[in-house]
Write a protein that holds these residues in place. Sequence first.
Motif, PDB file in Angstrom:
ATOM      1  N   ALA A 750       0.801  -1.214  -0.050  1.00  0.00           N
ATOM      2  CA  ALA A 750      -0.041   0.061  -0.005  1.00  0.00           C
ATOM      3  C   ALA A 750       0.924   1.265  -0.028  1.00  0.00           C
ATOM      4  CB  ALA A 750      -0.892  -0.037   1.122  1.00  0.00           C
ATOM      5  N   ARG A 751       1.904   0.950   0.966  1.00  0.00           N
ATOM      6  CA  ARG A 751       2.675   2.567   0.887  1.00  0.00           C
ATOM      7  C   ARG A 751       3.457   2.681  -0.496  1.00  0.00           C
ATOM      8  NH1 ARG A 751       5.548   4.014   5.705  1.00  0.00           N
ATOM      9  NH2 ARG A 751       6.307   6.228   5.140  1.00  0.00           N
ATOM     10  N   ILE A 752       4.032   1.678  -1.366  1.00  0.00           N
ATOM     11  CA  ILE A 752       4.575   1.968  -2.644  1.00  0.00           C
ATOM     12  C   ILE A 752       3.602   2.418  -3.479  1.00  0.00           C
ATOM     13  CG2 ILE A 752       5.705   0.725  -4.494  1.00  0.00           C
ATOM     14  CD1 ILE A 752       6.888  -1.436  -2.579  1.00  0.00           C
ATOM     15  N   ALA A 753       2.212   1.472  -3.538  1.00  0.00           N
ATOM     16  CA  ALA A 753       1.162   1.992  -4.362  1.00  0.00           C
ATOM     17  C   ALA A 753       0.928   3.488  -4.189  1.00  0.00           C
ATOM     18  CB  ALA A 753       0.182   1.122  -4.218  1.00  0.00           C
ATOM     19  N   GLY A 754       0.737   3.887  -3.143  1.00  0.00           N
ATOM     20  CA  GLY A 754       0.569   5.454  -2.635  1.00  0.00           C
ATOM     21  C   GLY A 754       1.555   6.301  -3.208  1.00  0.00           C
ATOM     22  N   MET A 755       2.687   5.872  -3.086  1.00  0.00           N
ATOM     23  CA  MET A 755       3.833   6.839  -3.713  1.00  0.00           C
ATOM     24  C   MET A 755       3.813   6.912  -5.066  1.00  0.00           C
ATOM     25  SD  MET A 755       7.947   6.320  -3.671  1.00  0.00           S
ATOM     26  CE  MET A 755       7.569   5.461  -5.303  1.00  0.00           C
ATOM     27  N   LEU A 756       3.651   5.687  -5.759  1.00  0.00           N
ATOM     28  CA  LEU A 756       3.848   5.667  -7.105  1.00  0.00           C
ATOM     29  C   LEU A 756       2.444   6.625  -7.795  1.00  0.00           C
ATOM     30  CD1 LEU A 756       4.858   2.038  -8.127  1.00  0.00           C
ATOM     31  CD2 LEU A 756       6.213   4.021  -8.141  1.00  0.00           C
ATOM     32  N   ALA A 757       1.190   6.525  -6.867  1.00  0.00           N
ATOM     33  CA  ALA A 757       0.231   7.376  -7.705  1.00  0.00           C
ATOM     34  C   ALA A 757       0.473   8.619  -7.355  1.00  0.00           C
ATOM     35  CB  ALA A 757      -1.150   6.866  -6.803  1.00  0.00           C
ATOM     36  N   ARG A 758       1.177   9.051  -6.153  1.00  0.00           N
ATOM     37  CA  ARG A 758       1.514  10.518  -5.820  1.00  0.00           C
ATOM     38  C   ARG A 758       2.201  11.045  -6.833  1.00  0.00           C
ATOM     39  NH1 ARG A 758       4.308   9.882  -1.476  1.00  0.00           N
ATOM     40  NH2 ARG A 758       6.086  10.921  -2.272  1.00  0.00           N
ATOM     41  N   VAL A 759       3.332  10.513  -7.376  1.00  0.00           N
ATOM     42  CA  VAL A 759       4.350  10.984  -8.007  1.00  0.00           C
ATOM     43  C   VAL A 759       4.179  10.977  -9.593  1.00  0.00           C
ATOM     44  CG1 VAL A 759       5.917  10.582  -6.286  1.00  0.00           C
ATOM     45  CG2 VAL A 759       5.977   8.884  -8.264  1.00  0.00           C
ATOM     46  N   GLN A 760       3.286  10.229 -10.168  1.00  0.00           N
ATOM     47  CA  GLN A 760       2.927  10.143 -11.670  1.00  0.00           C
ATOM     48  C   GLN A 760       2.690  11.488 -12.018  1.00  0.00           C
ATOM     49  OE1 GLN A 760       3.162   7.355 -13.340  1.00  0.00           O
ATOM     50  NE2 GLN A 760       3.826   6.777 -11.293  1.00  0.00           N
TER      51      GLN A 760
END
Length: 816
Positions: A750-760
């Motif tokens: 969940a942490r990785i997914a949240g970061m990837l979504a935030r930085v797109q």
Amino acid sequence: MNKQKTSLPVRFRNWFAGRGWTVRPHQLAVLGAVIAGDNALLIAPTGGGKTLAGFLPSLIALADAPQPRLHTLYISPLKALATDIARNLETPIAEMALPIRVETRTGDTPANRRARQRSDPPHILLTTPESLALLLYQPEAAEYFADLAMIVLDEIHALAGTKRGDQLALCLARLHALAPRALRIGLSATVAHPGAMLDWLSPDGHGGATQLVLGEAGAPPEIGMLIAPGRMPWSGHMGLMAAEAILQQIRAARMTIVFVNTRAQAELMFEALWRHNEETLPIALHHGSLDVNQRRKVEAAMAAGRLRAVVATSSLDLGIDWAAVDQVIQVAAPKGVSRLMQRLGRANHRLDEASRALLVPANRFEVLECAAAIEGVAALDLDGDPPREGALDVLAQHVLGRACAGPFHPDNLFAEIRTAAPYAALSRRDFDDVVRYVEDGGYALSVYERYRKLFRDSEGMVHVRNARIVRLFRMNIGTIVEAPVLKVRMGGGRGGGITLGEIEEYFVAMLTPGDTFLFAGRRLRFVGIRETSVIVTDGGSGEPKIPTYVGGRMPLSTNLADRVRAMLHSPAQWVHFPEPVREWLDLQAVRSSLPGPDDLLVETFPRGGRWYLVAYCFEGRQAHQALGMLITRRLERFGGQPLGFVATDYVLGVWCAREPGDIARLFEQDMLGDDLEAWMDESTMLKRSFRNVAVIAGLIERTHPGGERSRRQVSINTDLIYDVLRKHDPTHILLRATRADAAHGLVDLARIAGMLARVQGRITHRRLRRVSPLAVPVLLEIGREQVRGGEAEDALLAEAEALLAEAGVTPCVHLA
């Protein structure tokens, strides 16, 4: 909140007055909620009398009308906390001459006392989730708990969202069925998600009939930062260089708790303090690996005021009342605001006096994190994830326990379980699959007699098959599975080959055959796992991977990471940083960029015939470790020829034979699709995670009549079963539970997914000619793992000076 005026009975008012106390509004509010027939969640600062608030309704109810059966159940996550509360309760009971008997029941309680408690229970029983489960899974549980009126749940934040919390939530659902009039009082000083906690505490799983009571704020804590003179490390370290400065602070206080983040760090800091302790101040050590008798001696010495300091891990985090403690020192960054506030509460333990604390950062990045934590405490910005959905392996254990207590109908049990908040969204399919698994092992295992534990009668009632299953279940109850270590063997298994030592299984779970890693000063090639041994050969191609350790996996909270990023982007906040840190950040702004609050800064630069990629993610070591595995897989597919990576709490560093290109594509969200699936299938991660799930779900017994099973036996059995299920029953309920565990506990998906979504669309790529100032610490982490031998420190210092010169930073004496 209850608005009706509530007051104490005369006897209790006189007792408060005799001690010079005034009853606090939140104590009366909890009492008022109980009088109104409601449950209560009390969130109040440490020192505000939470424990007394939780017990006042019971003491008042029992003062004039004691009953011969169990009235109040107190549940704590720590055995030591239950013992401490029992000691504290004796004071009001004795001073008011109340006809109330209080006893503890934990794993340390003698068997004869446990047997007597079943037939002659005390009025107030103080216990832990595991001991409660053992009581509930007895055939006589309905009679034992029939008159239960109150349930007090202490340090509720430490349980909700964990597997122990799932077990407790299921037990509370069962208690509600047996004693529907029993009310619940939850206590905590640090709840980040009050709404979710109300749901968790309530009997219906949705916050029904449960009041939120907020205690008045105490005096703001006084928190400072202690920087050891003459030294500001760039990376790594455990704060040991500050030992002499810490000892000076200990001399100036009555009693200090020196908190550290790992047991190894506790041992090293304790040793470092004693090297400087020429006047032999009484300083003790306390952590979870010490013998229980040793821990109790330390606790008793603290309570008696015979110590000047204790070096401790999270073993002293929770609410034991050490009134003599007037200072807390946190060595290394705390990793979360809630954790820091919990530790702050151990100092002074009085609401109207400020807790005094010092944070001791171990390196430059930790200066930023400590500053962010101080800011977060001032803003009361508690962190932590909301409780997740209940684990299916814990549910399987509960289903078997319910059958051991007596027959049940699946429809009734399903309805009961759904009243527990972690399982409120449980589907009937998952429930039926869990029951089927407990019944006969499921499709692929049903042919084996040993997995048949339940049977159904003609009316659909489910029964346990025999007394042996009941006996084995009671010997293996619980959700805590110790993280194992594996022997590293050169060229052999099954006892063959040369044993080099032991390595934590968590690191091995990240390897795939052919990977190279460093251990015992040697470069080793990972061949595979045989039973409980890691089989290796000398050598291997490419750069070695960097070992990771469970002790280093304390996660950096999301809120704290957000604050660090915001702080880096706001030079006005740097005024409170030490001068070397300010200069470091100023140089970074000139030579590259600073990470922003919502973007992702990625730097690439050549050095020593390699190309480096440094990503400033700030998502914690565990998430970065998994992200490093995924990024290197993608680099291989994209032709980047990755050689290795290193993960810290703040940064991911990858080194390659060729220049990495198309950075935005490298961090696209689709890496959580096929890349993730392929990596998890190829690595040993799922197999290792399956072992824990299988133990909790009762597939494999940790303990059997005659003694504890060896790890070798457990690993052999679970590995074989895992392979069978993957081949013949890939949707088996335990495989589903395993993947959920791995995504949450090992990968932090969940942490990785949240970061990837935030930085797109917000990735800032800086292609540099040389290392940047901000990248120096992560390159030193690489050097720290690669430098070996007697000249290691000199070599590392030379590496540091070379890096600093390249980055444009003027080296000085204590940089390494």
